[in-house]
Motif scaffolding. Structure first.
Motif, PDB file in Angstrom:
ATOM      1  N   ASP A   1       0.857  -1.193   0.000  1.00 33.51           N
ATOM      2  CA  ASP A   1       0.000   0.000   0.000  1.00 33.51           C
ATOM      3  C   ASP A   1       0.895   1.246   0.000  1.00 33.51           C
ATOM      4  OD1 ASP A   1      -1.939   1.887   0.326  1.00 33.51           O
ATOM      5  OD2 ASP A   1      -2.808   1.042   2.158  1.00 33.51           O
TER       6      ASP A   1
ATOM      7  N   ARG B   1      -4.925 -20.557  -3.529  1.00 30.59           N
ATOM      8  CA  ARG B   1      -5.552 -19.252  -3.751  1.00 30.59           C
ATOM      9  C   ARG B   1      -4.568 -18.140  -3.448  1.00 30.59           C
ATOM     10  NH1 ARG B   1     -10.849 -18.744  -0.643  1.00 30.59           N
ATOM     11  NH2 ARG B   1      -9.710 -19.721   1.052  1.00 30.59           N
ATOM     12  N   SER B   2      -4.581 -17.134  -4.284  1.00 28.95           N
ATOM     13  CA  SER B   2      -3.643 -16.016  -4.123  1.00 28.95           C
ATOM     14  C   SER B   2      -4.354 -14.719  -4.456  1.00 28.95           C
ATOM     15  CB  SER B   2      -2.468 -16.145  -5.102  1.00 28.95           C
ATOM     16  OG  SER B   2      -1.857 -17.394  -4.992  1.00 28.95           O
ATOM     17  N   ILE B   3      -3.990 -13.679  -3.741  1.00 31.89           N
ATOM     18  CA  ILE B   3      -4.498 -12.353  -4.097  1.00 31.89           C
ATOM     19  C   ILE B   3      -3.430 -11.307  -3.759  1.00 31.89           C
ATOM     20  CG2 ILE B   3      -5.917 -12.237  -1.981  1.00 31.89           C
ATOM     21  CD1 ILE B   3      -7.922 -10.575  -3.876  1.00 31.89           C
ATOM     22  N   PRO B   4      -2.579 -11.049  -4.725  1.00 29.27           N
ATOM     23  CA  PRO B   4      -1.524 -10.056  -4.520  1.00 29.27           C
ATOM     24  C   PRO B   4      -2.024  -8.660  -4.895  1.00 29.27           C
ATOM     25  CG  PRO B   4      -1.144 -11.240  -6.570  1.00 29.27           C
ATOM     26  CD  PRO B   4      -2.476 -11.693  -6.045  1.00 29.27           C
ATOM     27  N   VAL B   5      -2.089  -7.791  -3.915  1.00 34.24           N
ATOM     28  CA  VAL B   5      -2.762  -6.498  -4.105  1.00 34.24           C
ATOM     29  C   VAL B   5      -1.745  -5.348  -4.069  1.00 34.24           C
ATOM     30  CG1 VAL B   5      -4.413  -4.895  -3.017  1.00 34.24           C
ATOM     31  CG2 VAL B   5      -4.902  -7.357  -3.080  1.00 34.24           C
ATOM     32  N   ILE B   6      -1.933  -4.378  -4.943  1.00 33.19           N
ATOM     33  CA  ILE B   6      -1.166  -3.129  -4.833  1.00 33.19           C
ATOM     34  C   ILE B   6      -2.172  -1.979  -4.760  1.00 33.19           C
ATOM     35  CG2 ILE B   6       0.480  -1.547  -5.886  1.00 33.19           C
ATOM     36  CD1 ILE B   6       1.815  -3.817  -7.252  1.00 33.19           C
ATOM     37  N   LEU B   7      -2.014  -1.143  -3.738  1.00 31.79           N
ATOM     38  CA  LEU B   7      -2.847   0.045  -3.594  1.00 31.79           C
ATOM     39  C   LEU B   7      -1.920   1.249  -3.710  1.00 31.79           C
ATOM     40  CD1 LEU B   7      -4.809  -1.168  -0.430  1.00 31.79           C
ATOM     41  CD2 LEU B   7      -5.437  -1.514  -2.824  1.00 31.79           C
TER      42      LEU B   7
ATOM     43  N   GLY C   1       5.827  -0.311  -8.177  1.00 31.91           N
ATOM     44  CA  GLY C   1       5.270  -1.477  -7.507  1.00 31.91           C
ATOM     45  C   GLY C   1       5.090  -2.602  -8.504  1.00 31.91           C
ATOM     46  N   SER C   2       5.330  -3.805  -8.074  1.00 30.65           N
ATOM     47  CA  SER C   2       5.115  -4.926  -8.992  1.00 30.65           C
ATOM     48  C   SER C   2       4.781  -6.178  -8.211  1.00 30.65           C
ATOM     49  CB  SER C   2       6.352  -5.165  -9.864  1.00 30.65           C
ATOM     50  OG  SER C   2       7.425  -5.592  -9.069  1.00 30.65           O
ATOM     51  N   HIS C   3       4.039  -7.041  -8.843  1.00 26.79           N
ATOM     52  CA  HIS C   3       3.918  -8.386  -8.284  1.00 26.79           C
ATOM     53  C   HIS C   3       3.878  -9.391  -9.405  1.00 26.79           C
ATOM     54  CE1 HIS C   3      -0.462  -8.048  -8.842  1.00 26.79           C
ATOM     55  NE2 HIS C   3      -0.468  -7.006  -8.047  1.00 26.79           N
ATOM     56  N   GLY C   4       4.396 -10.557  -9.086  1.00 25.93           N
ATOM     57  CA  GLY C   4       4.426 -11.615 -10.088  1.00 25.93           C
ATOM     58  C   GLY C   4       4.159 -12.935  -9.413  1.00 25.93           C
ATOM     59  N   ALA C   5       3.553 -13.838 -10.147  1.00 30.77           N
ATOM     60  CA  ALA C   5       3.284 -15.157  -9.594  1.00 30.77           C
ATOM     61  C   ALA C   5       3.512 -16.207 -10.667  1.00 30.77           C
ATOM     62  CB  ALA C   5       1.841 -15.247  -9.080  1.00 30.77           C
TER      63      ALA C   5
END
Lengths: 288, 475
Positions: free
Chosen positions: A188, A214-220, A228-232
Motif C-alpha cells: 500500500d 488461492r492467491s491475491i496479490p494487491v497493490i494500492l 510497484g510490482s507483483h508476479g506469480a
C-alpha cells in the motif's frame, strides 16, 4: 483474522479468514535484546520488541508445541536499527499455529521476517508492517510445504508512508495431497512515500490432485513516484526442467526432492541456524 | 481540450477531454416517462408497456423481490450517490422502432448523426441498432447478411417471433437475477437491447454494432443483449454508449449474455463513454463451448462510477478467452473494472491484459478473478495488468484474485504500477527527441497494445483524444 485492507468479490471468500480459536491467558514478554525462544508449550505469548536507534536485534522462534498456540509480536524498529524475526514451525502437532506480527519501522530502519512452515499443522499468519520512516525497509521471505488436509492462511500487508521506503515480499511453497493455501499480500503506497518501491513474488509448485491454491496479490497506490510490482508463477513441475534433470541421471523423484528442498534452501542458508535447518530437513524428509 | 503549462511545477497537462461532441441533450417533453422509483406497480407498468409474455412478467416480479432482498455490495466503489427512488426506470420517446433511417424522428436522428451513427453503418458495418433511453429506435441489418440467416433484432420482437422459445431458454440464464443486486434490478425493469443469432458455420466478416444513448435526466438504461453464435460461426459485435451530463445521477445496469458454440468465435468490443454523472453497473457474461473463443475488447473512459467485470466461462475443452482492456479515470471518476474467468474444460486457456491510467484525482481499480476448476486439466492462464499514475492526487489499485484447484494448471501473473521512467526519457532525448516528444512516445507505447484493438472509425477520434490527453499529461 487476516482481513484484507480492501474487500473484493465475496464469493471468493478471501476478504477475511474465519478461525475458531479460544485464546487462553497471554504470557507477555518485553524484549530489547536478541532472544531465541523454543515455543514448546500450548500457550499464547505476546512479545513486545523494541529496537533502540542504531541497534540490531534478532528474535528466533522455533515452534515445537503439540496442540495449538498463538504468538503475537509487536515491534518498533528505531532509526537506523534492524530487527530480524525468524519463525520456524517444526511442531509435530495436531492443532493450529496462529502468528500475528505488527511492526513499525522508523527512518533507515530494516525489518526482516523469515517464516518456515514445513510442518503438518494448520498455519494462520498475519504480518502487518508500517514503513513509517524515510528509507525504511521490509523484507519478507517465506517457504511452506502443505500436505494432507493442511490449511495455510497467509496475510502480509506492507504500508509505505516514508519516502524511499522498500518492501519485498517473497513466498515460495509446495502443495501436496489436499492442502489448501491462501496467500494475501498487499503493498500500500500512501501519498507522500515518493521514491518508494514494493515488490511481491510468489512461486507455488502444485503436486496434489486435490490441492486448493488461492492467491491475491494487491497493490494500492495514491503516490505517483513509486514502483510497484507483483508476479506469480503457479504450476506443476516444469517438464523441460524435469527432462533436463533426468538427462543428468536423476529420477523424477530425485528431481522433485531437489525442487522442494530448493524452496526452503535459500532461507535456511540465510538464517544459518543448524538446529532449525536439521529440524526443517527432517520435516521435508517425510515427503521427499 | 486545452493543453496548459503549470507555472509552479513546469508540467504540461491537459484540462480534460473535450466531451462537447457527446454532451448535448434533447428536451424529453414528448417522452413517455414512468415516475421515479422502483415499485411493483412500476414493474407491472413496464411489463404492460412491453406486452410481455407471462413468463417474463413473472421473471420481472421475482427479480423485484430479489432486488429488495439483496444488499448493495460491501466491496468496490461507494454507491451512496445512487438512489433508486430518484431514478426513472423507463423513458420512451413517442416513436416506434424503424428499420429505415429516414423514418427515425428528426431530433433522434440528429443525435445519432452527431455521434456518427449510422454513417459507420454505411461504411463498414453489417448492421446497426440504436437505442435511445429505454427503447430501440432503429435496427437494421444488411440484406446480404440477413440472407445468410443472421438475425439481428430487438429483444422485444424476438420474444414474439421465431426465436421466442430460444429466448425463454437463454434469457437471464447466464446472469440470473439472484447473481447480484443490480442483476436483480435489471431483471425487474429491463427494456431494449439486441438479439443476435448467427447460424452454424456462418462467418460474419464485418461487425454488427449497437449504440446506446441515454438522453433523459435522472433516468436509467437497462438494455439486454443476447447473442448466440452457433458452431463454427464467427461474429464481431461492437457496442458504444454515451450520454449528456446532468447534475443528478443516471444509472446504466445493462446485461449482456453471450453463448459461443463449438469452434465458434465471438469478439465483443465496447467503447464506454458515459457522462460523468453516470453509475455504470453493467453485467456481462459469456459461456464458451468446445474449441470456441471469446475475445473481449473493452475501453472504459466515461462514467462517474463504473463496476464492470466481464466474465467468461470456459466450459468446453480447448475453449479460449482473451480480454484486452484500458481504463482512463480523470477527475470525479472511479472506474472499477477488470475481468473474471472460470476454467472448467480441459486444455482451456485465458489471457487477461489490461492497462489503466489515473489522472487529476481519478481512481482506477483493476479487479479480477481467475478460477481453475479441478476438471480443467492442463489449462493455462495469464493475467497482466499495468497502471500508470500521472499525479499524486489520483489513485490506482490492482486486486487480482486466483483460485487454482488443478495441479497441472499453468498460471502466470504480473502487475506493475508506476510513472514514466526517467531513464527511458533520457535515452530517447539522447537520440535527439525533445523531452515532451519522448514522454509522449513512451505513454503512447504504454496504451498502444490495447488501443490498436479498438474497433472502427468511430473509435479513432476517441483514441486520438486519449493519446493527446496522455501526451499532455506528463512531464
Amino acid at each position: 483474522m487476516n482481513r484484507m485492507p480492501v474487500r473484493t468479490f465475496n464469493r471468493l471468500k478471501m476478504n477475511e479468514s474465519r478461525l475458531e480459536y479460544a485464546q487462553g491467558d497471554v504470557r507477555e514478554l518485553n524484549i530489547e535484546e536478541s532472544l531465541r525462544l523454543d515455543y514448546n508449550r500450548d500457550e499464547d505469548i505476546r512479545i513486545n520488541v523494541k529496537v533502540r536507534d542504531g541497534e540490531e536485534l534478532s528474535l528466533i522462534v522455533n515452534f515445537t508445541f503439540k496442540g495449538s498456540a498463538g504468538l503475537e509480536i509487536n515491534g518498533k524498529v528505531g532509526r537506523g536499527s534492524a530487527l530480524t524475526v525468524i519463525e520456524a514451525d517444526n511442531a509435530a502437532r495436531t492443532g493450529k499455529l496462529i502468528s500475528r506480527v505488527h511492526v513499525s519501522v522508523s527512518d533507515e530502519g530494516d525489518f526482516k521476517h523469515i517464516q518456515l512452515y514445513p510442518a503438518r499443522g494448520d498455519v494462520y499468519t498475519d504480518c502487518i508492517v508500517d514503513l513509517e520512516g524515510k528509507g525504511s525497509s521490509f523484507d519478507a521471505g517465506m517457504a511452506y510445504l502443505g500436505r494432507g488436509g493442511q490449511i495455510l492462511d497467509i496475510n502480509h500487508v506492507a504500508t509505505h508512508y516514508g519516502k524511499k521506503s522498500r518492501s519485498h515480499i517473497h513466498a515460495d511453497g509446495v502443495l501436496m495431497d489436499r492442502a489448501s493455501k491462501l496467500f494475501k499480500g498487499t503493498i500500500d503506497f500512501k501519498t507522500g512515500c515518493a521514491g518508494s518501491k514494493g515488490q511481491e513474488q510468489e512461486k507455488v509448485l502444485l503436486l496434489g490432485d486435490e490441492i486448493i491454491n488461492r492467491s491475491i496479490p494487491v497493490i494500492l497506490c495514491t503516490e505517483e513516484d513509486v514502483e510497484g510490482s507483483h508476479g506469480a508463477a503457479i504450476g506443476s513441475m516444469d517438464e523441460e526442467m524435469l527432462l533436463y534433470l533426468q538427462s543428468r541421471g536423476l529420477s523424477e523423484d530425485d528431481a522433485r526432492r531437489m525442487v522442494i528442498k530448493g524452496m526452503f534452501g535459500r532461507l535456511l542458508d540465510e538464517i544459518n541456524d543448524e538446529e532449525i535447518s536439521e529440524m526443517t530437513v527432517k520435516q521435508l524428509a517425510e515427503v521427499v | 481540450m486545452t493543453i496548459m503549462k503549470d507555472k509552479n511545477e513546469n508540467k504540461t497537462y491537459v484540462e480534460d477531454i473535450d466531451r462537447s461532441m457527446y454532451d448535448f441533450r434533447n428536451e424529453d417533453a414528448d417522452a413517455f416517462r414512468l415516475e421515479d422509483g422502483l415499485t411493483e406497480e412500476i414493474v407491472l407498468k413496464i411489463s404492460e408497456e412491453k406486452n410481455d409474455p407471462e413468463w417474463m412478467r413473472q421473471l420481472r416480479l421475482k427479480s423485484l423481490e430479489l432486488y429488495n432482498k439483496i444488499e448493495v455490495p460491501d466491496w468496490g466503489p461507494a454507491l451512496d450517490g445512487l438512489d433508486i427512488d430518484h431514478i426513472a426506470t423507463y423513458v420512451r420517446k413517442n416513436t416506434k422502432m424503424a428499420d429505415n433511417w429516414d423514418e427515425v424522428p428528426e431530433e433522434i436522428k440528429d443525435t445519432f448523426e452527431k455521434l456518427g451513427i449510422p454513417q459507420a453503418e454505411r461504411k463498414s458495418l453489417a448492421g446497426v441498432g440504436a437505442q435511445y433511453d429505454s427503447e430501440l429506435v432503429y435496427h437494421n441489418v444488411r440484406e446480404d447478411v440477413a440472407k445468410r440467416g443472421v438475425v439481428y433484432t430487438d429483444i422485444e420482437s424476438a420474444l414474439r417471433g421465431e426465436y421466442a422459445d430460444l429466448i425463454k431458454e437463454k434469457f437471464m440464464h447466464l446472469i440470473p437475477p439472484n447473481d447480484h443486486k443490480f442483476a436483480a434490478l435489471h431483471g425487474a425493469v429491463w427494456s431494449g437491447g439486441s438479439f443476435v443469432y448467427v447460424p452454424k458455420g456462418v462467418k460474419v466478416d464485418i461487425p454488427l454494432q449497437s449504440y446506446f444513448r441515454l438522453n433523459a435526466k435522472g433516468a436509467g438504461q437497462f438494455e439486454h443483449t443476447l447473442i448466440i453464435v452457433e458452431e463454427d460461426a464467427d461474429l464481431h459485435f461492437i457496442e458504444g454508449c454515451s450520454a449528456p451530463k446532468y447534475n443528478v445521477a443516471n444509472l446504466h445496469a445493462g446485461c449482456v449474455e453471450l453463448y459461443v458454440g463449438r469452434n465458434a468465435r465471438l469478439r465483443y468490443s465496447t467503447i464506454e463513454n458515459w457522462s460523468k454523472n453516470m453509475y455504470n453497473l453493467n453485467s456481462k457474461r459469456a459461456i464458451i463451448e468446445e474449441g470456441g473463443r471469446i475475445e473481449w475488447v473493452s475501453g472504459s473512459f466515461g462514467s462517474h462510477i463504473s463496476c464492470l467485470y466481464p466474465m467468461s466461462i470456459l466450459k468446453g475443452d480447448r475453449s479460449t478467452m482473451e480480454f484486452t482492456g484500458i481504463s482512463f479515470a480523470n477527475d470525479d471518476q472511479n472506474l472499477d473494472t477488470g475481468a473474471k474467468v472460470v476454467h472448467i474444460g480441459e486444455d482451456t486457456s485465458s489471457y487477461i491484459n489490461t492497462k489503466s491510467i489515473s489522472k487529476g484525482g481519478g481512481v482506477c481499480t483493476f479487479r479480477s478473478s481467475l478460477s481453475i476448476e479441478k476438471s480443467a486439466k492442463r489449462s493455462k492462464a495469464a493475467v497482466s495488468c499495468e497502471s500508470l499514475m500521472l499525479d499524486s492526487e489520483s489513485r490506482s489499485d490492482t486486486i487480482p484474485a486466483m483460485d487454482i484447484r488443478c495441479a497441472d494448471a499453468d498460471v502466470g501473473h504480473e502487475a506493475q504500477i508506476g510513472r514514466i521512467s526517467d531513464d527511458a526519457v533520457l535515452y530517447l532525448m539522447s537520440r535527439g527527441m525533445s523531452e515532451e516528444d519522448a514522454r509522449a512516445l513512451i505513454v503512447s507505447g504504454f496504451a498502444d497494445n490495447v488501443s490498436k484493438e479498438l474497433p472502427l472509425e468511430y473509435a479513432i477520434e476517441m483514441n486520438n483524444l486519449i493519446r493527446l490527453e496522455m501526451k499532455g499529461s506528463i512531464g
